[in-house]
Scaffold this motif. Structure first.
Motif, short mmCIF file in Angstrom:
data_model
loop_
_atom_site.label_atom_id
_atom_site.label_comp_id
_atom_site.label_asym_id
_atom_site.label_seq_id
_atom_site.Cartn_x
_atom_site.Cartn_y
_atom_site.Cartn_z
N TYR A 326 0.83 -1.21 0.00
CA TYR A 326 0.00 0.00 0.00
C TYR A 326 0.87 1.27 0.00
O TYR A 326 0.41 2.33 0.46
CB TYR A 326 -0.91 0.01 1.22
CG TYR A 326 -2.04 -0.98 1.15
CD1 TYR A 326 -3.31 -0.61 0.72
CD2 TYR A 326 -1.85 -2.31 1.54
CE1 TYR A 326 -4.35 -1.53 0.66
CE2 TYR A 326 -2.88 -3.24 1.49
CZ TYR A 326 -4.13 -2.84 1.05
OH TYR A 326 -5.16 -3.76 1.00
N SER A 454 -5.84 -8.41 -0.54
CA SER A 454 -6.71 -7.34 -0.03
C SER A 454 -6.62 -6.10 -0.91
O SER A 454 -7.63 -5.43 -1.15
CB SER A 454 -6.31 -6.99 1.41
OG SER A 454 -5.01 -6.43 1.47
N LYS A 455 -5.43 -5.82 -1.42
CA LYS A 455 -5.26 -4.65 -2.30
C LYS A 455 -6.06 -4.84 -3.59
O LYS A 455 -6.71 -3.90 -4.09
CB LYS A 455 -3.77 -4.47 -2.65
CG LYS A 455 -3.44 -3.24 -3.48
CD LYS A 455 -3.54 -1.97 -2.66
CE LYS A 455 -2.78 -0.81 -3.29
NZ LYS A 455 -3.06 -0.53 -4.67
N ILE A 458 -9.75 -4.35 -2.77
CA ILE A 458 -10.05 -2.94 -2.51
C ILE A 458 -10.11 -2.15 -3.80
O ILE A 458 -10.95 -1.26 -3.97
CB ILE A 458 -9.01 -2.34 -1.54
CG1 ILE A 458 -9.21 -2.91 -0.13
CG2 ILE A 458 -9.09 -0.81 -1.50
CD1 ILE A 458 -8.13 -2.53 0.84
N GLU A 459 -9.22 -2.47 -4.74
CA GLU A 459 -9.16 -1.72 -6.00
C GLU A 459 -10.38 -1.98 -6.88
O GLU A 459 -10.62 -1.26 -7.85
CB GLU A 459 -7.88 -2.07 -6.76
CG GLU A 459 -6.64 -1.43 -6.14
CD GLU A 459 -5.37 -1.77 -6.89
OE1 GLU A 459 -5.41 -2.73 -7.71
OE2 GLU A 459 -4.35 -1.10 -6.68
N ARG A 461 -13.27 -1.53 -5.87
CA ARG A 461 -14.17 -0.46 -5.48
C ARG A 461 -13.44 0.88 -5.57
O ARG A 461 -12.23 0.93 -5.43
CB ARG A 461 -14.67 -0.67 -4.05
CG ARG A 461 -15.38 -2.01 -3.85
CD ARG A 461 -15.76 -2.19 -2.40
NE ARG A 461 -16.73 -1.18 -1.97
CZ ARG A 461 -18.03 -1.29 -2.09
NH1 ARG A 461 -18.55 -2.38 -2.66
NH2 ARG A 461 -18.85 -0.36 -1.66
N LEU A 463 -12.29 3.93 -3.94
CA LEU A 463 -12.09 4.45 -2.60
C LEU A 463 -11.07 5.58 -2.61
O LEU A 463 -10.20 5.65 -3.48
CB LEU A 463 -11.59 3.34 -1.66
CG LEU A 463 -12.54 2.15 -1.42
CD1 LEU A 463 -11.83 1.10 -0.60
CD2 LEU A 463 -13.81 2.61 -0.74
N GLU A 468 -8.41 3.81 1.67
CA GLU A 468 -7.56 2.68 1.30
C GLU A 468 -6.46 2.45 2.32
O GLU A 468 -6.17 1.32 2.71
CB GLU A 468 -6.96 2.95 -0.09
CG GLU A 468 -6.39 1.71 -0.77
CD GLU A 468 -5.99 1.97 -2.21
OE1 GLU A 468 -5.21 1.16 -2.75
OE2 GLU A 468 -6.45 2.98 -2.79
N LEU A 471 -7.97 0.92 5.52
CA LEU A 471 -8.21 -0.51 5.36
C LEU A 471 -6.91 -1.31 5.41
O LEU A 471 -6.89 -2.44 5.90
CB LEU A 471 -8.95 -0.78 4.05
CG LEU A 471 -10.43 -0.37 4.03
CD1 LEU A 471 -10.99 -0.52 2.62
CD2 LEU A 471 -11.22 -1.21 5.01
#
Length: 508
Positions: A326, A454-455, A458-459, A461, A463, A468, A471
């Motif tokens: 991240y 997880s990355k 998350i991508e 959606r 955000l 980001e 999270l």
């Protein structure tokens, strides 16, 4: 054990403050000074690390010497005499650093750095002021090492936090209220560094608590002979580490614009978030490990090392993996600089991961030094020097920051694995490969898998970078819990049973 815990907390608190101050003030420095001027500020760290090699490793030597032996008046006098001998050498070294920066600053400003729009005369003056600041800090760190060796770590950390706060806040006030001028910025640094030096010197001598009156004389320089072998080993370690960890930044400063150096150093600074626990625990356990080693308490030394090293490895795996994966959203939230984001790209992940992997060496390094072993660092680092030199040069010249990041990651990974195996094989009775697997490879691999997964999720959606990053912290914390359950389940069960037993005993 109580003192060990207090020292650990104080060391973590100091590292946390250091990180908070860095992450709080750097965006403000960038906003007031601009990316180009901050690139010159980031060069200060490279310059400091390079010039610190002139310290000859004597600061680390004193830390070990002040931690060794019994608490007797005779031993206290020996430590005082050794300190006075070493500090006189450091005074000469500090003067040399100042002179080097006086005569070398024009060359660095006009022929080495790609300073873009900055005034060469201003850069020359700033580099000279940087040298004076480095000279004061070099000598001050000598006394800080003495306090850490004596296990007055809480005192040393309080002084360090006060100094750091005064320097950071004051420097910000100077460039905000007077002028965004780096000359004023480093004049304030010198002022606070001078006070820090004086306070630490007074305090370290006072804490020796010598009852008899002693006087240092020139012939007392001979007492350095007793520590010279260890000191030379530390010097070699420092020189090797300088090449392995700073060569990429030196080459970047020569061949790439100073703004790119600033971006690269931002990634390195972000990676240092994962070093908080390893460095804090190294500072805490080194005097304790040294005491066990010098009093031949090998069983206790190995037992404490294995538990601390595993815990550090799990924390480092989780933090390092998630900060690396991240990296870009974290840097965007932190600095607000789109220029740095555009420059870095995937390089941020490579650099942060390399910094984290290097820190797996921290606790094994404490074990080796506690036993007086400096040769392993020299051997491992020395073998890689030719590769580092040529690969880093070719990588940066041909591929820019991406080449620098790739070489840094490959080099640090290989060095860490080899160094850990050598130390474990020498000082532990357990299988070194098993320790490396359970303390580094498996937890880091699991953490990276969870982080990348997880990355990716998350991508899917849309955000904000702040969401980001939030999270990332949540997933990283959950991953750390998973790691402790998987790899330290027995120790956790033991502690819970012990705590429960003590609670029942208190009730009766």
């Amino acid at each position: 054990m109580k003192k060990l815990g207090i020292n650990t907390i104080s060391n973590i608190a100091t590292k946390l403050w250091s990180m908070v101050s860095i992450y709080l003030f750097i965006p403000l420095y960038i906003r007031i000074l601009g990316e180009t001027s901050y690139g010159l500020v980031s060069f200060f760290a490279t310059m400091q690390t390079t010039l610190n090699i002139l310290g000859l490793g004597l600061s680390n030597t004193l830390r070990r010497e002040f931690a060794s032996g019994e608490n007797t008046e005779k031993n206290a006098v020996r430590k005082y005499m050794l300190l006075r001998s070493v500090e006189n050498i450091y005074f000469v070294i500090a003067a040399m650093i100042s002179f080097l920066c006086v005569f070398g600053s024009p060359v660095i400003a006009e022929q080495w750095l790609q300073i873009e729009t900055l005034d060469p005369r201003m850069v020359t003056i700033v580099i000279f002021l940087m040298g004076i600041s480095i000279a004061f800090q070099l000598v001050a760190n000598l006394y800080a090492g003495c306090l850490f060796g004596l296990e007055y770590q809480v005192d040393a950390n309080i002084i360090c936090i006060l100094w750091s706060a005064a320097k950071s806040i004051g420097a910000l006030a100077v460039i905000w209220m007077l002028s965004p001028n780096l000359i004023y910025f480093y004049c304030w640094h010198i002022f606070t560094d001078a006070i820090y030096f004086w306070v630490l010197r007074y305090y370290s001598i006072k804490k020796l608590d010598i009852k008899t009156k002693v006087k240092w004389r020139m012939n007392n320089f001979s007492n350095i002979k007793s520590v010279w072998k260890y000191t030379c080993g530390i010097l070699c370690i420092s020189f090797v580490a300088l090449i392995n960890k700073q060569l990429d930044k030196v080459i970047i400063s020569k061949f790439l614009p100073i703004t790119e150096l600033g971006a690269y150093n931002i990634a390195t600074t972000l990676g240092s978030l994962s070093t908080i626990i390893p460095i804090a625990l190294y500072t805490t356990v080194f005097p304790r490990f040294t005491h066990y080693a010098t009093t031949n308490n090998r069983l206790r030394l190995e037992k404490e090392f294995l538990k601390i090293n595993k815990a550090v490895g799990l924390i480092l795996s989780s933090m390092g993996a998630f900060i690396a994966v991240y990296a870009l959203p974290l840097i965007r939230v932190w600095t607000g600089s789109e220029a740095y984001i555009e420059i870095l790209g995937f390089v941020g992940t490579l650099v942060v991961l390399a910094v984290a992997i290097t820190e797996y060496q921290e606790i094994p390094y404490a074990l080796a030094l506690a036993n007086g072993n400096t040769k392993y660092n020299v051997i491992v680092g020395g073998i890689f020097i030719p590769f580092v030199f040529f690969a880093t040069y070719i990588g940066i010249v041909k591929y820019g920051l991406v080449g620098a990041g790739m070489v840094y990651l490959v080099t640090m990974t290989a060095q860490t694995l080899i160094y850990e195996w050598m130390v474990y094989h020498k000082y532990l009775k357990v299988n070194p490969v098993r320790v490396i697997l359970t303390d580094m490879i498996l937890p880091l691999s699991l953490s990276l898998f969870i982080a990348f997964t997880s990355k990716y999720m998350i991508e899917l959606r849309t955000l904000t970078p702040l969401a980001e990053s939030g999270l990332a912290v949540v997933f990283g914390g959950l991953t750390l819990v998973v790691l402790f359950i998987v790899f330290m389940r027995k120790d956790m069960v033991y502690l819970l049973k012990k705590g429960k037993g003590e609670e029942q005993e208190c009730c009766h």
